[in-house]
Motif scaffolding. Structure first.
Motif, PDB file in Angstrom:
ATOM      1  N   LYS A   1       0.834  -1.213   0.000  1.00 44.72           N
ATOM      2  CA  LYS A   1       0.000   0.000   0.000  1.00 44.72           C
ATOM      3  C   LYS A   1       0.868   1.262   0.000  1.00 44.72           C
ATOM      4  O   LYS A   1       0.556   2.257  -0.657  1.00 44.72           O
ATOM      5  CB  LYS A   1      -0.928   0.000   1.214  1.00 44.72           C
ATOM      6  N   PHE A   2       1.978   1.186   0.766  1.00 38.93           N
ATOM      7  CA  PHE A   2       2.890   2.332   0.793  1.00 38.93           C
ATOM      8  C   PHE A   2       3.490   2.595  -0.592  1.00 38.93           C
ATOM      9  O   PHE A   2       3.605   3.736  -1.043  1.00 38.93           O
ATOM     10  CB  PHE A   2       4.010   2.105   1.813  1.00 38.93           C
ATOM     11  N   ILE A   3       3.903   1.518  -1.265  1.00 36.41           N
ATOM     12  CA  ILE A   3       4.483   1.649  -2.609  1.00 36.41           C
ATOM     13  C   ILE A   3       3.461   2.239  -3.580  1.00 36.41           C
ATOM     14  O   ILE A   3       3.754   3.145  -4.359  1.00 36.41           O
ATOM     15  CB  ILE A   3       4.985   0.277  -3.104  1.00 36.41           C
ATOM     16  N   GLN A   4       2.224   1.744  -3.518  1.00 34.18           N
ATOM     17  CA  GLN A   4       1.172   2.237  -4.391  1.00 34.18           C
ATOM     18  C   GLN A   4       0.860   3.715  -4.093  1.00 34.18           C
ATOM     19  O   GLN A   4       0.658   4.522  -5.002  1.00 34.18           O
ATOM     20  CB  GLN A   4      -0.095   1.381  -4.207  1.00 34.18           C
ATOM     21  N   ALA A   5       0.866   4.079  -2.805  1.00 33.86           N
ATOM     22  CA  ALA A   5       0.602   5.469  -2.415  1.00 33.86           C
ATOM     23  C   ALA A   5       1.705   6.397  -2.923  1.00 33.86           C
ATOM     24  O   ALA A   5       1.445   7.508  -3.394  1.00 33.86           O
ATOM     25  CB  ALA A   5       0.463   5.563  -0.903  1.00 33.86           C
ATOM     26  N   ALA A   6       2.961   5.911  -2.821  1.00 32.33           N
ATOM     27  CA  ALA A   6       4.093   6.723  -3.287  1.00 32.33           C
ATOM     28  C   ALA A   6       4.005   6.960  -4.791  1.00 32.33           C
ATOM     29  O   ALA A   6       4.252   8.069  -5.294  1.00 32.33           O
ATOM     30  CB  ALA A   6       5.405   6.046  -2.929  1.00 32.33           C
ATOM     31  N   LYS A   7       3.629   5.929  -5.551  1.00 37.78           N
ATOM     32  CA  LYS A   7       3.478   6.078  -7.003  1.00 37.78           C
ATOM     33  C   LYS A   7       2.354   7.056  -7.332  1.00 37.78           C
ATOM     34  O   LYS A   7       2.470   7.885  -8.247  1.00 37.78           O
ATOM     35  CB  LYS A   7       3.199   4.725  -7.642  1.00 37.78           C
ATOM     36  N   THR A   8       1.251   6.956  -6.586  1.00 41.19           N
ATOM     37  CA  THR A   8       0.116   7.859  -6.820  1.00 41.19           C
ATOM     38  C   THR A   8       0.527   9.302  -6.530  1.00 41.19           C
ATOM     39  O   THR A   8       0.149  10.230  -7.247  1.00 41.19           O
ATOM     40  CB  THR A   8      -1.073   7.458  -5.936  1.00 41.19           C
ATOM     41  N   LEU A   9       1.295   9.467  -5.448  1.00 39.96           N
ATOM     42  CA  LEU A   9       1.769  10.807  -5.079  1.00 39.96           C
ATOM     43  C   LEU A   9       2.683  11.375  -6.157  1.00 39.96           C
ATOM     44  O   LEU A   9       2.579  12.547  -6.538  1.00 39.96           O
ATOM     45  CB  LEU A   9       2.496  10.734  -3.738  1.00 39.96           C
ATOM     46  N   CYS A  10       3.597  10.543  -6.680  1.00 39.05           N
ATOM     47  CA  CYS A  10       4.511  10.990  -7.755  1.00 39.05           C
ATOM     48  C   CYS A  10       3.759  11.336  -9.029  1.00 39.05           C
ATOM     49  O   CYS A  10       4.202  12.178  -9.821  1.00 39.05           O
ATOM     50  CB  CYS A  10       5.540   9.892  -8.039  1.00 39.05           C
ATOM     51  N   ALA A  11       2.606  10.657  -9.228  1.00 41.67           N
ATOM     52  CA  ALA A  11       1.808  10.938 -10.428  1.00 41.67           C
ATOM     53  C   ALA A  11       1.080  12.271 -10.339  1.00 41.67           C
ATOM     54  O   ALA A  11       0.484  12.721 -11.323  1.00 41.67           O
ATOM     55  CB  ALA A  11       0.808   9.811 -10.658  1.00 41.67           C
ATOM     56  N   GLY A  12       1.116  12.913  -9.151  1.00 43.83           N
ATOM     57  CA  GLY A  12       0.510  14.238  -9.023  1.00 43.83           C
ATOM     58  C   GLY A  12      -0.766  14.270  -8.229  1.00 43.83           C
ATOM     59  O   GLY A  12      -1.324  15.342  -7.992  1.00 43.83           O
ATOM     60  N   ASN A  13      -1.249  13.123  -7.787  1.00 41.38           N
ATOM     61  CA  ASN A  13      -2.470  13.080  -6.984  1.00 41.38           C
ATOM     62  C   ASN A  13      -2.093  13.283  -5.519  1.00 41.38           C
ATOM     63  O   ASN A  13      -1.851  12.330  -4.776  1.00 41.38           O
ATOM     64  CB  ASN A  13      -3.194  11.758  -7.184  1.00 41.38           C
ATOM     65  N   LEU A  14      -2.065  14.548  -5.107  1.00 37.94           N
ATOM     66  CA  LEU A  14      -1.641  14.867  -3.745  1.00 37.94           C
ATOM     67  C   LEU A  14      -2.761  14.708  -2.728  1.00 37.94           C
ATOM     68  O   LEU A  14      -2.535  14.862  -1.525  1.00 37.94           O
ATOM     69  CB  LEU A  14      -1.101  16.307  -3.697  1.00 37.94           C
ATOM     70  N   ASN A  15      -3.957  14.414  -3.193  1.00 34.26           N
ATOM     71  CA  ASN A  15      -5.096  14.233  -2.283  1.00 34.26           C
ATOM     72  C   ASN A  15      -5.298  12.766  -1.881  1.00 34.26           C
ATOM     73  O   ASN A  15      -6.257  12.433  -1.183  1.00 34.26           O
ATOM     74  CB  ASN A  15      -6.381  14.763  -2.934  1.00 34.26           C
TER      75      ASN A  15
END
Length: 313
Positions: A15-29
């Motif tokens: 979940k942490f890895i997936q969250a980090a990828k989502t954050l890098c993609a620009g979804n800061l919410n």
């Protein structure tokens, strides 16, 4: 049991890895939802706080960016609407900004001016001598010069250049303002033409009036009462004063046009003085002034002068 423990460990890590990828993609919410009541939950909460802080910072940066962009657009609109040409130079005297008026005055499109050396296109002259950029980019400069445009057209402009005091961060060295004087010169020429035409038109009938009055006064002496004759003489003096005023206006007009000519010649200065005194006798009598010319017995030597101009003096 070991495999089960590994699965329980890797599941939140995934979940942490997936969250980090989502954050890098620009979804800061994006928010991590881990409720394990252990260290993973604490890390997830810290991750969500970090994401929220980043989202707030990016939102603030975006707002500041919009404000700066709005201010820049406003400044660009103001500079574009200005009649004067404005050119900004960097430390190497390359153009970093030029408004529409600068394009019109120089004859070069804006896209050809940007990043171009000022020496490569701007040619300024004072009395047919070209001014190097070191002259108007060395310190504050303000002078009327002749600008040669891209099409060879000559335009008289007032060039004002100022050195920027704190230019390091902006990479700006000088700001130049080009004020086009051609329209002002055209209006000035129209004014001079009107004054010249009006003065000539007034001078023609006034000369006729003076001529008729002079003849009538000469023929009427001894035939009309002294009071009436005095009225005629005053009218003649007034007409002569008006003619002198018109001649002065014409002289000023010639001076402004650089057309005032002086033709020196050998003249009898005594004759000029005598004529000037005679011309002023009528005005002197009207003010009860006795005007006389006291010359030496010996005639004055001839002098080199323009009889018309020295008579005016």
């Amino acid at each position: 049991l070991a495999i089960l423990m590994l699965l329980l460990l890797f599941k939140p890590l995934d979940k942490f890895i997936q969250a980090a990828k989502t954050l890098c993609a620009g979804n800061l919410n994006y928010k991590l939802d881990i409720k394990s009541a252990d260290e993973f939950q604490s890390v997830a909460e810290a991750f969500n706080l970090m994401a929220g802080s980043l989202a707030f910072s990016f939102q603030k940066l975006e707002q500041e960016k919009n404000i700066i962009s709005s201010e820049k657009n406003r400044v660009d609109l103001v500079l574009s609407a200005m009649v004067d040409g404005i050119i900004a130079l960097d430390f190497n005297k390359n153009v970093v900004f030029a408004n529409k008026s600068a394009e019109t005055i120089t004859g070069y499109p804006q896209n050809e001016l940007i990043n171009k050396s000022i020496d490569s296109f701007l040619h300024l002259y004072i009395d047919r001598e070209e001014i190097p950029s070191g002259t108007y980019c060395d310190a504050n400069f303000s002078q009327v010069v002749t600008l040669i445009g891209s099409d060879g057209k000559q335009t008289k402009v007032k060039l004002t250049s100022s050195k920027i005091e704190d230019p390091v961060q902006a990479n700006l060295g000088w700001v130049m303002i080009l004020h086009d004087l051609s329209k002002e010169e055209e209006l000035e020429q129209m004014k001079l033409d009107f004054v010249s035409m009006a003065s000539h038109e007034l001078k023609t009938p006034l000369t006729s009036i003076i001529g008729y009055l002079t003849v009538y006064i000469s023929a009427s002496k001894g035939k009309i009462p002294p009071d009436e004759l005095a009225f005629l003489e005053r009218s003649l003096v007034a007409a002569q004063q008006l003619l002198t005023l018109i001649q002065n206006i014409l002289s000023v007009n010639k001076i402004e046009r650089d057309q005032m000519s002086v033709a020196p010649q050998s003249v009898d200065y005594q004759a000029i003085l005598t004529k000037c005194v005679d011309d002023l006798q009528n005005q002197a009598k009207l003010k009860n002034i006795t005007l006389t010319l006291d010359l030496e017995q010996d005639s004055l030597p001839k002098v080199l002068a323009d009889p018309l101009r020295i008579g005016e003096v």
